[in-house]
Write an enzyme that holds these catalytic residues in place. Structure first.
Site, PDB file in Angstrom:
ATOM      1  N   GLN A   1      -3.953  -1.678   9.830  1.00 47.67           N
ATOM      2  CA  GLN A   1      -3.931  -2.875   9.357  1.00 47.67           C
ATOM      3  C   GLN A   1      -4.527  -3.919  10.069  1.00 47.67           C
ATOM      4  OE1 GLN A   1      -2.913  -3.670   6.038  1.00 47.67           O
ATOM      5  NE2 GLN A   1      -3.630  -5.893   6.495  1.00 47.67           N
TER       6      GLN A   1
ATOM      7  N   ASP B   1     -10.858   3.572   5.038  1.00 47.70           N
ATOM      8  CA  ASP B   1     -10.843   2.022   4.849  1.00 47.70           C
ATOM      9  C   ASP B   1     -12.219   1.519   4.775  1.00 47.70           C
ATOM     10  OD1 ASP B   1      -9.806  -0.323   3.855  1.00 47.70           O
ATOM     11  OD2 ASP B   1      -9.133  -0.822   6.074  1.00 47.70           O
TER      12      ASP B   1
ATOM     13  N   LYS C   1       0.931  -1.228  -0.025  1.00 48.22           N
ATOM     14  CA  LYS C   1      -0.101   0.031   0.028  1.00 48.22           C
ATOM     15  C   LYS C   1       1.060   1.206   0.040  1.00 48.22           C
ATOM     16  CE  LYS C   1      -3.614  -2.478   2.221  1.00 48.22           C
ATOM     17  NZ  LYS C   1      -4.208  -2.923   3.423  1.00 48.22           N
TER      18      LYS C   1
END
Length: 283
Positions: free
Chosen positions: A99, A122, A55
């Site tokens: 994450q 996200d 990413k």
């Protein structure tokens, strides 16, 4: 029946990232600030480290600044929440990615909720799920959002179709179903306690496999001509669908890798630029 056509997520993701890069450059020129995505990683799980690095690399290519926060595996929920709240309050950060999964000793939901909704690129907070479900401005969960873009790219209109989502996770299965429902599909959720899963899947015009069990959905479970979206990723580059048998019955199918995965990252980067534009008030 001929083999299914592959839904190329890699090519579509490349175009989305190219467009995001142009918007990021224009925003930087006009505001003097580049979009910034903060990534937070707890521990050193090899797969998570690889995902975060990937990413970060994509951010650089798209003209997005990447700020990485690495925390030890022993980090507590309170410490992680504090880190995320500090990033939420930092005007130099426009998007935040935690994450996941985090360690079992951490309250993951409490951590997600420490992310300010306007920086939840996200799409993992309660606020993002609510705005997505009600069709209001906000951020979608990245993988479900990428799935919908793939369906649009291949002219698959969910309206009136029966969609079966295999999986009910808060950031994949559930939001995927809500996005399909918003597009007028008739949605059925399946999960580990669904009786006779095969018979339910067999009724679907659109199948979204998102349960995290390799090759759970078999070719014989697929209705001839159905669209099959494999959002699973298991060891050995294996999805949740038995590709070799499903490709013989579906009309469209996503490969693993190269289908849903690239779309997830592309959606994340696109939403980071969206967030930066809103926060910097530059359209």
């Amino acid at each position: 029946m001929s083999q299914a056509r592959l839904m190329d997520g890699t090519a579509l993701a490349r175009r989305i990232v190219e467009d995001a890069a142009k918007r990021a450059a224009a925003l930087t020129d006009r505001s003097g600030a580049a979009p910034c995505l903060a990534t937070v990683l707890v521990g050193e799980d090899p797969a998570s480290v690889t995902y975060v690095r990937m990413k970060q690399n994509r951010c650089r290519r798209a003209g997005i600044t990447s700020r990485h926060v690495a925390l030890p595996a022993a980090t507590t929920t309170e410490e992680l929440v504090g880190t995320l709240e500090a990033l939420s309050a930092d005007p130099g950060v426009h998007g935040i990615l935690l994450q996941h999964p985090v360690g079992e000793h951490i309250d993951e939901r409490a951590a997600f909720e420490a992310i300010a909704p306007e920086k939840d690129v996200d799409g993992v907070t309660f606020a993002s799920f609510a705005t997505m479900s009600f069709g209001l401005p906000g951020f979608v969960s990245c993988t479900p959002g990428g799935i919908m873009r793939l369906l649009d790219e291949y002219d698959v209109d969910p309206a009136g179709k029966r969609a079966v989502v295999v999986g009910r996770s808060a950031i994949l299965g559930k939001p995927a179903g809500m996005l399909l429902l918003a597009r007028d599909a008739t949605v059925t959720y399946c999960h580990s306690r669904t009786r006779d899963l095969s018979s339910v899947v067999r009724e679907a015009d659109i199948v979204v496999a998102a349960v995290g069990r390799p090759r759970l959905v078999r070719g014989q479970d697929i209705k001839p001509g159905a669209v099959v979206i494999d959002a699973g990723y298991n060891a050995g580059n294996v999805g949740d669908v038995d590709f070799d048998s499903a490709v013989e019955r579906a009309s469209l199918i996503t490969p693993v890798p190269g289908g849903v995965g690239p779309m997830t990252i592309a959606t994340l980067l696109e939403q980071t630029v969206d967030a930066a534009e809103r926060q910097l008030r530059v359209a």
